[in-house]
Design an enzyme around this catalytic site. Structure first.
Site, short mmCIF file in Angstrom:
data_model
loop_
_atom_site.label_atom_id
_atom_site.label_comp_id
_atom_site.label_asym_id
_atom_site.label_seq_id
_atom_site.Cartn_x
_atom_site.Cartn_y
_atom_site.Cartn_z
N SER A 56 -4.28 -10.96 -4.24
CA SER A 56 -3.78 -12.16 -4.92
C SER A 56 -4.91 -13.13 -5.22
CB SER A 56 -2.71 -12.85 -4.06
OG SER A 56 -1.65 -11.96 -3.80
N1 SAM Z 1 -1.29 -9.66 0.56
C1 SAM Z 1 -2.14 -8.80 -0.24
C2 SAM Z 1 -3.59 -9.12 -0.08
O1 SAM Z 1 -3.94 -10.06 0.65
O2 SAM Z 1 -4.41 -8.39 -0.67
C3 SAM Z 1 -1.75 -8.77 -1.70
C4 SAM Z 1 -0.52 -7.99 -1.90
S1 SAM Z 1 -0.22 -7.27 -3.47
C5 SAM Z 1 -0.01 -8.66 -4.51
C6 SAM Z 1 1.44 -6.69 -3.11
C7 SAM Z 1 1.49 -5.50 -2.19
O3 SAM Z 1 2.85 -5.26 -1.81
C8 SAM Z 1 1.00 -4.21 -2.81
O4 SAM Z 1 -0.04 -3.67 -2.03
C9 SAM Z 1 2.23 -3.31 -2.82
O5 SAM Z 1 1.93 -1.93 -2.62
C10 SAM Z 1 3.02 -3.87 -1.65
N2 SAM Z 1 4.46 -3.58 -1.65
C11 SAM Z 1 5.34 -3.55 -2.68
N3 SAM Z 1 6.58 -3.26 -2.23
C12 SAM Z 1 6.48 -3.12 -0.87
C13 SAM Z 1 7.41 -2.82 0.17
N4 SAM Z 1 8.71 -2.63 -0.06
N5 SAM Z 1 6.94 -2.76 1.43
C14 SAM Z 1 5.62 -2.95 1.71
N6 SAM Z 1 4.70 -3.22 0.77
C15 SAM Z 1 5.12 -3.31 -0.50
#
Ligand code: SAM
Length: 207
Positions: A56
């Site tokens: 992000s």
């Molecule tokens: N917090 C992260 C960072 O500091 O880099 C950024 C997160 S990124 C915007 C969103 C993440 O959510 C992705 O890696 C995606 O694979 C994950 N994601 C999406 N749906 C999910 C779920 N149901 N459970 C766990 N992770 C999930």
């Protein structure tokens, strides 16, 4: 721009507390982006981390961390580990508490574990699975943060939030409203704090 300049920028843009400023300084973003993007690590933009996912934007991480208001000793659930950067920042703020972070893509969970090690965040446990179901075996959580766009507030996460707990998550389809959920003795209070765009939460209680 380096980490210090980015933190100075975030202080001016978002207004970091001294604790959150220290946490950002302890977790240089260049340690959480792929090798070929290290030169761009301190730009205030999301960057690709592979598998169609992103780390992000720094100002978004700063705003969500301020809204979450984590305290030392808290048990935190993060849904969407991605690079591990948000989890690392939270780990510095809740020590000696623990961050439980769930990622659905195993390769990213492994990437995050390596990155977390590099900043000494030993109080983060990374799980692979559908975080929209939460982690019932480790509930309740004092704080819950979802870093992917959710169609609504996932019921299991609300159930796993401790009394007096607080959850921060982006809710909506094309554009999301940053939503703050507070559990109080009088019930659940919901407020909103601006619009953002996230990758989707994919799962039983996601898209
Ligand atoms: N917090 C992260 C960072 O500091 O880099 C950024 C997160 S990124 C915007 C969103 C993440 O959510 C992705 O890696 C995606 O694979 C994950 N994601 C999406 N749906 C999910 C779920 N149901 N459970 C766990 N992770 C999930």
């Amino acid at each position: 721009m380096g980490n210090r300049e980015m933190v100075r920028f975030l202080k001016a843009k978002v207004g970091l507390s001294p604790e959150i400023e220290r946490a950002f300084l302890a977790c240089p973003r260049e340690l959480f982006v792929p090798e070929h993007l290290k030169e761009r690590a301190y730009e205030d933009v999301p960057l690709p981390i592979g598998y169609g996912q992103t780390i992000s934007q720094p100002s978004t991480v700063a705003i969500m961390t301020m809204l979450l208001d984590p305290k030392p000793g808290n048990r935190v659930l993060e849904v969407g580990t991605g690079s591990g950067w948000q989890a690392a920042i939270l780990s510095k703020l809740v020590r000696p508490g623990t961050v439980y972070s769930v990622e659905r893509i195993p390769e990213l969970a492994e990437f995050a574990r390596r990155n977390l090690k590099a900043v000494g965040s030993e109080n983060v446990r990374v799980f692979v699975g559908d975080g929209s179901r939460g982690l019932p075996e480790h509930a309740p959580f004092d704080r819950i943060i979802v870093t992917a766009a959710s169609p609504e507030i996932p019921e299991p996460l609300l159930d796993q939030l401790a009394p007096d707990g607080r959850m921060v998550l982006p809710v909506g389809r094309d554009v999301q409203k940053m939503t703050v959920v507070e559990k109080t003795g009088k019930g659940v209070k919901i407020s909103e704090a601006g619009e953002f765009v996230f990758v989707p939460l994919i799962g039983a209680h996601g898209f």
